[in-house]
Design a protein around this motif. Sequence first.
Motif, short mmCIF file in Angstrom:
data_model
loop_
_atom_site.label_atom_id
_atom_site.label_comp_id
_atom_site.label_asym_id
_atom_site.label_seq_id
_atom_site.Cartn_x
_atom_site.Cartn_y
_atom_site.Cartn_z
N TYR A 28 24.38 47.12 49.43
CA TYR A 28 25.18 48.12 48.71
C TYR A 28 25.77 47.49 47.45
O TYR A 28 26.37 46.42 47.51
N ASP A 29 25.60 48.17 46.34
CA ASP A 29 26.28 47.78 45.10
C ASP A 29 27.58 48.56 44.99
O ASP A 29 27.62 49.77 45.28
N VAL A 30 28.64 47.89 44.57
CA VAL A 30 29.96 48.50 44.51
C VAL A 30 30.50 48.48 43.09
O VAL A 30 30.39 47.46 42.39
N LYS A 31 31.06 49.59 42.66
CA LYS A 31 31.75 49.66 41.38
C LYS A 31 33.26 49.75 41.63
O LYS A 31 33.70 50.13 42.72
N LYS A 85 40.03 53.86 53.42
CA LYS A 85 38.58 54.09 53.47
C LYS A 85 38.30 55.57 53.65
O LYS A 85 38.68 56.17 54.64
N ASN A 86 37.63 56.15 52.65
CA ASN A 86 37.31 57.59 52.67
C ASN A 86 38.54 58.43 53.02
O ASN A 86 38.47 59.37 53.81
N GLY A 87 39.67 58.03 52.44
CA GLY A 87 40.90 58.81 52.60
C GLY A 87 41.76 58.42 53.78
O GLY A 87 42.89 58.89 53.89
N THR A 197 34.11 55.46 49.65
CA THR A 197 35.10 55.00 48.68
C THR A 197 36.18 54.25 49.46
O THR A 197 36.50 54.61 50.59
N PHE A 198 36.71 53.20 48.87
CA PHE A 198 37.76 52.45 49.55
C PHE A 198 38.71 51.85 48.52
O PHE A 198 38.35 51.67 47.35
N ILE A 213 57.05 47.45 43.27
CA ILE A 213 55.91 47.64 42.37
C ILE A 213 54.70 48.04 43.22
O ILE A 213 54.44 47.43 44.26
N TYR A 214 53.99 49.07 42.78
CA TYR A 214 52.84 49.57 43.53
C TYR A 214 51.56 49.28 42.75
O TYR A 214 51.49 49.52 41.55
N LEU A 215 50.59 48.77 43.46
CA LEU A 215 49.33 48.37 42.84
C LEU A 215 48.18 48.91 43.69
O LEU A 215 48.22 48.80 44.92
N GLN A 216 47.17 49.50 43.05
CA GLN A 216 46.03 50.02 43.80
C GLN A 216 44.74 49.73 43.05
O GLN A 216 44.59 50.05 41.88
N ASN A 217 43.78 49.10 43.75
CA ASN A 217 42.43 48.86 43.23
C ASN A 217 41.46 49.75 43.99
O ASN A 217 41.43 49.73 45.23
N ASP A 218 40.66 50.54 43.26
CA ASP A 218 39.73 51.49 43.87
C ASP A 218 38.29 51.01 43.73
O ASP A 218 37.90 50.46 42.69
#
Length: 282
Positions: A28-31, A85-87, A197-198, A213-218
């Motif tokens: 799997y390739d991930v963006k 993961k997927n919501g 999606t994760f 501080i809130y940080l999120q990487n998608d």
Amino acid sequence: MKHFSLIFVCSLICILSSCIGGAYYQVYDVKSEGLQTKSNGLVYEDDNCLLFYNLWNKSGCLSFVFANKTDKDITIDLTRSFFIKNGMAYDYYQDQSLMNRSDFELTTSKELCSSYLNLKNETHMWSPTLVVNSDIPTNSIVTTKAQYSIIPAKTYKVIHGFKISDIIYKECGNNKMNYPEEQSETINYTKSSSPLTFSNKLTYKIDGQESCIYLQNDFWICSLANYPEEEILENITLENCDDPLVKTTIEVNKKQAPNRFYNIYEGVYTSNPIQKTPIFGE
């Protein structure tokens, strides 16, 4: 009669050889959004911190390095930090005993894992030729998971993350896709059509500041392809710097990259319809 027997035997060999099974790799390739893709990892950086990811592992792994760039301690609140993961959100803090293992692996009852990270310097944190698999036996001790993780000023920590997914996608009736002789066609996805999606969502505080501080990487799977084992694995030879005559041969995956992960499945080519496995639906 002998001619008929020879034809029968040859036909039987052909039938049996066409049904010989083996191991296949689904890669799997991930963006990702807001991260830089480098040869040795995926990097997120802002004024306070640097996060370094290497997803490459069987079933994938969202372990990461958190580097504190500030002059004060940073405290990550694991009770308010999540793998999504997927919501569906999974807490980083789990009130249970863990098997504390080496950098190669961390095994628990709830999908926690870790990738091997070579942290000798910040410009080359991952050595791909040395990553063979995660099944390296180590001694272990039982510890308790903390609610908070403190990263002192100008230092970094490895935060053990979650397994990404071990679900295999098979296309019903498409044996060329499911059990290719060399490489299957590549299936591409947009973010909205991706089967998986994760995200990594963190909550932290800097000493002396009241607000969090809130940080999120998608992340999301943008493509996948299948390979037979013999087409994706290769042997490479490593030389010993101290003694050029001493060489070591190891097996590596030709497709490994920090923005990829894989799963392994067994199978045979057959003309019968194949039941469709849920598309990453857990």
